[in-house]
Design an enzyme around this catalytic site. Structure first.
Site, PDB file in Angstrom:
ATOM      1  N   SER A   1       0.868  -1.177   0.000  1.00 21.65           N
ATOM      2  CA  SER A   1       0.000   0.000   0.000  1.00 21.65           C
ATOM      3  C   SER A   1       0.901   1.222   0.000  1.00 21.65           C
ATOM      4  O   SER A   1       2.061   1.145   0.422  1.00 21.65           O
ATOM      5  CB  SER A   1      -0.876   0.006   1.261  1.00 21.65           C
TER       6      SER A   1
ATOM      7  N   TYR B   1      -2.425  -1.194  11.021  1.00 17.52           N
ATOM      8  CA  TYR B   1      -2.471  -1.415   9.578  1.00 17.52           C
ATOM      9  C   TYR B   1      -1.160  -0.979   8.927  1.00 17.52           C
ATOM     10  O   TYR B   1      -0.545  -1.725   8.167  1.00 17.52           O
ATOM     11  CB  TYR B   1      -3.647  -0.662   8.966  1.00 17.52           C
TER      12      TYR B   1
END
Length: 276
Positions: free
Chosen positions: A136, A149
């Protein structure tokens, strides 16, 4: 029935979003594609296109081993592994249970690592293969309430870099794909979770502001299509010399560059400004 004569790919997290788009594109590219997810029924459309579905909760070792054994028995291994399965755990560090945090790592890091370990021997024997890890832009930067996360995505980036060096001598390519804002349902899941967990706690005001910001950022039509990531993966696995990293999708390149060039304090202010 799949055979050993045709190029084979495995895509995890293929029941929706980027995983489904990646699998569809690899089928179009001529691969025989195994698709893995907890919910097999949600991959029926891919099966109709020729994919073979595997029920695989990436946090359950028995299911990982079973899936790999099926692949090895039918095709002898994979030419392409796309580690895409993952989710975003959002909320204040103080209020997220450590078992939840461990589960975030199980899905986003250790599941991919275990699957890679089991499929690497066949790749080494063939002296070829592509391993694509979907991280990401969050693996290069950070946002409010996303500590666990971001920790997993930063870890997956570093893990992938080390793996790339280890397997280079065997002709295996390791590629990192860093999606930006993609229309996948990620925003709704993340914002709804933090509101339910923490809206009435000591971080309540911050939680509500962050939830609004996430919904606005990931609202319908504001992000890039998952096909953008599918195109990048296709380009990488069909190259004999792919780039080590591909940042793609809305905001990905811009925010990664900002994080590199701006100091911590300035970047902090920019992120905090989204909650006011």
């Amino acid at each position: 029935m799949f055979t050993q004569e045709k190029k084979t790919a495995l895509v995890t997290g293929a029941s929706s979003g980027m995983g489904k788009s990646i699998a569809r594109r690899l089928i179009q590219d001529g691969y025989q594609v195994y698709v893995a997810a907890r919910n097999v029924e949600k991959m029926a459309d891919l099966v109709s296109l020729g994919a073979q579905a595997l029920r695989m909760d990436i946090s359950v070792d028995e299911q990982i081993v079973s899936g790999v054994n099926t692949i090895l028995a039918e095709t002898g291994g994979v030419d392409v592994l796309v580690n895409n399965a993952g989710f975003g755990l959002y909320g204040p560090v103080e209020e997220i249970g450590i078992d939840e945090a461990r589960y975030q790592f199980e899905v986003n890091l250790f599941g991919a690592a275990r699957l890679t370990q089991l499929l690497l021997p066949a790749m080494r024997a063939r002296r070829s293969g592509h391993i694509v890890n979907i991280t990401s832009m969050g693996g290069k930067m950070y946002s409010i309430l996303g500590a666990w996360y971001h920790a997993t995505k930063h870890a997956l980036e570093g893990w992938s870099d080390c793996l790339r060096l280890e397997v280079a001598g065997f002709g295996i390519k390791v590629v990192i794909v860093e999606p930006g804002v993609i229309e996948t349902g990620f925003g709704d899941a993340a914002s709804d979770t933090i509101v339910k967990r923490s809206a009435s706690g000591p971080y309540g005001h911050l939680v509500k502001m962050v939830a609004m910001s996430i919904k606005k950022t990931y609202g319908q039509g504001t992000g890039s299509s998952p096909e953008v990531i599918a195109e990048v993966v296709s380009r990488a696995v069909n190259s004999s010399n792919p780039r080590t990293r591909y940042a793609a999708g809305k905001f990905a390149k811009m925010l990664i560059r900002m994080r590199v060039w701006l100091g911590d304090r300035i970047f902090d202010r920019i992120i905090l400004s989204q909650t006011r």
